[in-house]
Scaffold this motif. Structure first.
Motif, short mmCIF file in Angstrom:
data_model
loop_
_atom_site.label_atom_id
_atom_site.label_comp_id
_atom_site.label_asym_id
_atom_site.label_seq_id
_atom_site.Cartn_x
_atom_site.Cartn_y
_atom_site.Cartn_z
N ASN A 188 -4.41 0.67 5.26
CA ASN A 188 -5.23 0.57 3.96
C ASN A 188 -6.05 1.95 3.54
O ASN A 188 -6.06 2.84 4.42
N TRP A 189 -5.98 2.37 2.25
CA TRP A 189 -6.62 3.52 1.95
C TRP A 189 -7.83 3.54 0.93
O TRP A 189 -7.70 2.52 -0.09
N SER A 190 -8.54 4.49 1.00
CA SER A 190 -9.55 4.68 -0.06
C SER A 190 -9.50 6.26 -0.42
O SER A 190 -9.54 7.06 0.43
N PHE A 191 -9.17 6.11 -1.53
CA PHE A 191 -9.32 7.67 -2.23
C PHE A 191 -10.55 7.72 -2.86
O PHE A 191 -10.76 7.48 -3.94
N GLU B 191 -17.00 0.49 5.46
CA GLU B 191 -16.15 -0.39 5.00
C GLU B 191 -15.01 -0.38 5.84
O GLU B 191 -14.63 -1.52 6.27
N ALA B 192 -14.39 0.76 6.10
CA ALA B 192 -13.40 0.82 7.11
C ALA B 192 -13.47 0.05 8.37
O ALA B 192 -12.62 -0.70 8.79
N ILE B 193 -14.67 0.24 9.00
CA ILE B 193 -14.75 -0.06 10.23
C ILE B 193 -15.29 -1.61 10.12
O ILE B 193 -14.64 -2.59 10.92
N ALA C 188 -11.96 -3.65 9.35
CA ALA C 188 -11.01 -3.70 10.45
C ALA C 188 -11.57 -4.74 11.47
O ALA C 188 -10.67 -5.55 12.00
N TRP C 189 -12.71 -4.82 11.88
CA TRP C 189 -13.29 -5.82 12.57
C TRP C 189 -13.13 -7.22 11.99
O TRP C 189 -12.83 -8.16 12.75
N GLU C 190 -13.37 -7.49 10.88
CA GLU C 190 -13.31 -8.77 10.18
C GLU C 190 -11.93 -9.42 10.27
O GLU C 190 -11.52 -10.40 10.67
N ASN D 209 -5.42 2.86 13.94
CA ASN D 209 -6.09 4.35 13.66
C ASN D 209 -6.82 4.17 12.47
O ASN D 209 -6.46 4.22 11.33
N LEU D 210 -8.23 4.52 12.55
CA LEU D 210 -8.90 4.81 11.24
C LEU D 210 -9.25 6.13 10.88
O LEU D 210 -10.14 6.68 11.73
#
Ligand code: SER
Length: 868
Positions: free
Chosen positions: A94-97, A104-106, A109-111, A211-212
């Motif tokens: 997943n990407w955020s530009f 949010e990334a973490i 990922a946890w959710e 890997n984030l």
């Protein structure tokens, strides 16, 4: 949870978080000189991170086919020996530009891991970047704090730059990362040693799954870091490892991703998986490699001797060799695994299904030819063992086996051990290093950093204009093999950059009297780069960018002709015809396509006929620059696997019932411009792939005129007779008849001469000396000599002759004389000095040629004197 569901759930989850789901980019890269293969999900978004392209969707998710076999990320040697590395793997990302960042990334990922996939949170560890003083980078406390919401501190570990600072290659976007690891060991093992001690320690059950990466820097050519204007997120989760976790297995190979392949390998080799570690490794290597090779071929990368093709060939050979050495597979079998792959992965990756037959053929041919080479190498090895008694395999020889016969060094070592030999590894490594150094030197390209004059994205106006005013946005120097060139990026350009098989435009940058030639235009990711030998003098002012119009028009004719040929091939040969390669420039076109047999003359004629009819119809070009891809597909547009298309595409149509293709190239405004098409060759370039070469317009006309002129010249020889074909074939027949007559005549003549000569002898010291000069050809002379030789047992014959201004002599001796110790070959070497020449032959018959015709009489005199 089946792997198919696992993949779907990932995409669904991020869709619910407002991510656009995109399809995998090709695994083989075409427009990136820094990479051969996609090695991470983020590759296709590199330009978005760097700000070179416009961001359309700020959030994206996908599953990406990756290959890690070269460059910075190379896992090839581990593959098969462990249970969790692969050459080709799927990366869920997943990407955020410039949109969301660490939080949010973490959180997501946890959710996903704990609520959707329901992974036990007690087995999860997280790492964060611990900082690097040398790079002046502080520890990532923000990530650490975010993880504290979910994990006890003892399961959040700081990591070094090696593990927690992610870079794609030597240059490009990068940043600190936070990895998620899982501990899959049994409770008993966990009591013995804590998982904390095993994170990033190559334990097969304590592994990284996700890997984030928090992209915020660009690594420059001088290796310094520069802050990017925006902050981005790039995450990558190993799909096969995730499957292992969710299917409660201890190895990726025990999941439903690999089991069907392993079962097939086991049945083909009459063995079972899981009985013998050596054989298991071999089976894992083959199961892994067949995926990499098949998808590379489906993406358009055939095995070959250079570049990306060579990497693919080596992967396949590694698999063949493991099968050969450990599974006793002495004939092609890997090709039989493609079927399994196509059944298993065909729904997510349709390219493998639609190109199954081609992939199988290519792999089979590679297998057969490599097994053949292995056989030859083994024969060579056995010969070596026979003649060398010192029990040492010379390093140079081991290198020859490696280089010429494709023997990896461990195979040579294995063979050597069986025979009680050892390999001189020091010497071998020396030769290997020397070879690497040679190729490093040959391919080294030094690229300076861009010098940016101002910030702008290039606007391409070359579909409509061949000339415009432009400014240089940035430039850099590039040095390769001692040649220094400049690369320039313009704000507006009419220059088409080499892509989709069409050659880059050439032309000029003009400012008053200063005219700098543009030698080529290329693409690097989305950047259009103009190549020059010099910078314009006024490089920061407005310049006129002018394309070489003549070259461009000829190229366009060839490109449009390629589309017409592509459509005709499908009509004449069938819909299995798929484009496999294309090259279009101002001189000709070359088109490679899948088809399994040679094209007959009548098929070629039919293709030409269809295409030339379409040319005469003068069909107007229909160009749609912005069609949603779904609409284009509905129209039946031909798309290519292995190409990356955006969500809207350019569609080129010549008669909507004839040719519709997705294409970024430039084209003739109507088919009439092409003038005509002439196919000049048809050949095979690999198993199942044919190549057509053709020319158009002026070039085709010149070619045909040249052929007609040759024909007319021949006609004139026949007094302008129109049926010149019959004339020539009559002539050939007649010539054959005459030749036969001449032969018979010569034989008769030889008989007569022989009878005359038999009476013209002189006895000298017991030798029957016959000497003469004849006007006859070499075979007649030989014939005469042999007849006389068998008639007499005391003959010394010498014959001189002339042909094409040269002197020839022949000497024949009866067998009895040879037995006494005389040798015609030795004699003729001495005699030929008189004619300024040389020669030799056998003891009973020898010939010589020389330049001195006047010397022929002397040879006869000399021979006589010798006998006396
Ligand atoms: N780029 C990172 C990796 O490949 C995350 O996607 O590991």
């Amino acid at each position: 949870m089946e792997s198919k569901i696992i993949r779907e759930k990932f995409l669904e989850f991020f869709k619910s978080k407002e991510h656009e789901i995109v399809s995998s980019a090709p695994m083989v890269l075409k427009n990136d000189p820094t990479l051969m293969f996609t090695n991470a999900g983020m590759n296709q978004f590199k330009d978005l991170f760097l700000g070179n392209s416009t961001i359309k969707f700020p959030r994206i998710a996908d599953t990406q086919k990756c290959l890690r076999v070269s460059g910075k990320h190379n896992d090839l040697e581990e593959v098969g020996h462990d249970t969790y590395h692969h050459t080709m793997f799927e990366m869920l990302g997943n990407w955020s530009f410039g949109n969301y960042f660490k939080k949010e990334a973490i959180d997501w990922a946890w959710e996903l891991l704990t609520e959707v996939y329901k992974i036990d949170e007690n087995i999860i560890y997280a790492t964060y970047f611990g900082g690097d003083p040398a790079e002046c980078l502080a520890p990532d406390i923000e990530a650490f704090d975010l993880w504290k919401q979910y994990l006890p501190e003892e399961r959040i570990l700081p990591g070094s730059k090696k593990d927690n600072f992610w870079e794609m290659g030597d240059q490009g976007p990068c940043g600190p990362c936070s990895e998620i690891h899982v501990d899959l060991r049994d409770e008993a093992d966990k009591k013995l040693i804590s998982g904390r001690e095993l994170v990033n320690e190559s334990h097969h059950l304590v592994i990284e799954i996700w890997n984030l990466v928090f992209i915020q820097f660009n690594r420059k050519a001088d290796s310094s870091l520069e802050q990017l204007p925006n902050k981005h997120v790039d995450t990558g989760m190993g799909f096969e490892r995730l499957c292992m976790v969710l299917q409660h297995k201890k190895s990726n190979y025990d999941t439903d991703v690999f089991q069907p392949l392993l079962m097939k390998i086991a049945s083909l080799s009459n063995l079972s998986y899981g009985k013998d570690e050596k054989k298991d490794i071999a089976m894992r290597v083959i199961a892994d490699h067949v995926r990499a090779v098949s998808f590379a071929i489906a993406d358009g990368q055939l095995p070959s001797n250079t570049g990306a093709g060579y990497v693919i060939r080596r992967i396949l050979r590694r698999a063949i060799r493991y099968g050969f050495s450990f599974l006793d597979m002495k004939s092609a079998f890997i090709c039989n695994l493609v079927q399994v792959l196509s059944e298993q992965m065909g729904s997510q990756f349709p390219e493998i299904r639609s190109q199954k037959q081609l992939v199988e053929r290519v792999i089979r041919e590679e297998e057969e030819s490599f097994l053949n080479t292995l056989d030859k190498g083994i024969a060579k090895f056995e010969n070596y063992i026979k003649v060398n008694t010192n029990k040492l395999i010379d390093g140079q020889f081991a290198f020859e086996l490696y280089d010429t016969y494709g023997f990896p060094i461990d195979l040579t070592e294995l063979l050597a051990k069986e025979k009680g030999f050892e390999v001189d590894m020091t010497e071998f490594l020396k030769s290997l290093e020397a070879q690497k150094e040679r190729s490093r030197k040959a391919t080294k390209v030094e690229t300076d950093d861009w010098q940016e004059l101002f910030t702008a994205q290039t606007e391409f106006v070359g579909y409509d204009n061949l000339m415009c005013e432009a400014k240089i946005v940035k430039y850099r120097k590039v040095k390769s093999q001692n040649k220094e060139l400049f690369q320039l990026v313009l704000d507006i350009t009419p220059f088409y950059a080499e892509s989709g098989g069409q050659a880059g435009d050439k032309g000029w940058l003009i400012n008053g009297d200063d005219k700098v030639a543009i030698l080529n235009t290329i693409k690097e990711n989305n950047l259009t780069i103009h190549i020059t030998e010099a910078l314009p003098i006024a490089f920061d002012s407005v310049l006129t960018a002018k394309v070489d119009e003549n070259k461009r028009r000829l190229t366009e004719n060839n490109h449009s002709a390629t589309h017409l040929i592509h459509a005709a091939l499908k009509k004449v040969l069938g819909t299995h015809v798929e484009q496999k390669g294309s090259l279009v420039n101002d001189e000709r076109l070359r088109f490679d396509f899948s088809h399994f047999s040679k094209l007959s003359d009548s098929e070629i004629a039919e293709i030409e006929m269809i295409v030339n009819t379409k040319i005469r119809e003068n069909i107007k070009l229909e160009e749609n620059r912005n069609m949603p891809i779904a609409e284009a597909q509905k129209l039946g547009a031909m798309a290519l696997f292995g190409e990356k298309y955006g969500d809207s595409v350019r569609v080129i149509t010549f008669d909507k019932n004839y040719s519709i293709e997705l294409c970024g190239g430039t084209h003739a405004s109507a088919t009439g411009n092409i003038g005509m098409v002439k196919i000049i060759s048809e050949s095979a370039i690999a198993a199942g792939i044919r190549r057509i070469e053709a020319i158009t317009s002026d070039t085709a006309e010149a070619f045909i005129n040249c052929e007609i002129e040759a024909l007319n010249n021949i006609r004139q020889l026949f007094k302008n007779n129109q049926n010149v074909f019959k004339n020539v074939s009559d002539l050939i027949d007649e010539n054959a008849k005459l030749n036969k007559l001449v032969e018979e005549f010569n034989k008769e003549k030889a008989k007569i001469i022989k009878s005359e000569l038999a009476n013209k002898f002189e006895m000298i010291n017991g030798f029957r000396f016959i000497a003469t000069k004849l006007d006859a050809d070499a075979s007649t002379i030989k014939d005469i000599a042999f007849q006389l030789k068998s008639q007499f047992n005391d003959l010394f014959l010498i014959i001189g002759s002339e042909s094409n201004g040269k002197a020839n002599i022949a000497v024949a001796l009866s067998d009895d004389i040879v037995k006494k110790g005389l040798n015609a070959s030795a004699i003729i070497r001495e005699l030929s000095k008189e004619i300024n020449g040389g020669g030799g032959g056998q003891p009973f018959f020898a010939t010589a040629g020389g330049t001195n015709i006047a010397g022929i009489d002397n040879t006869i005199e000399k021979a006589k004197a010798f006998l006396k």
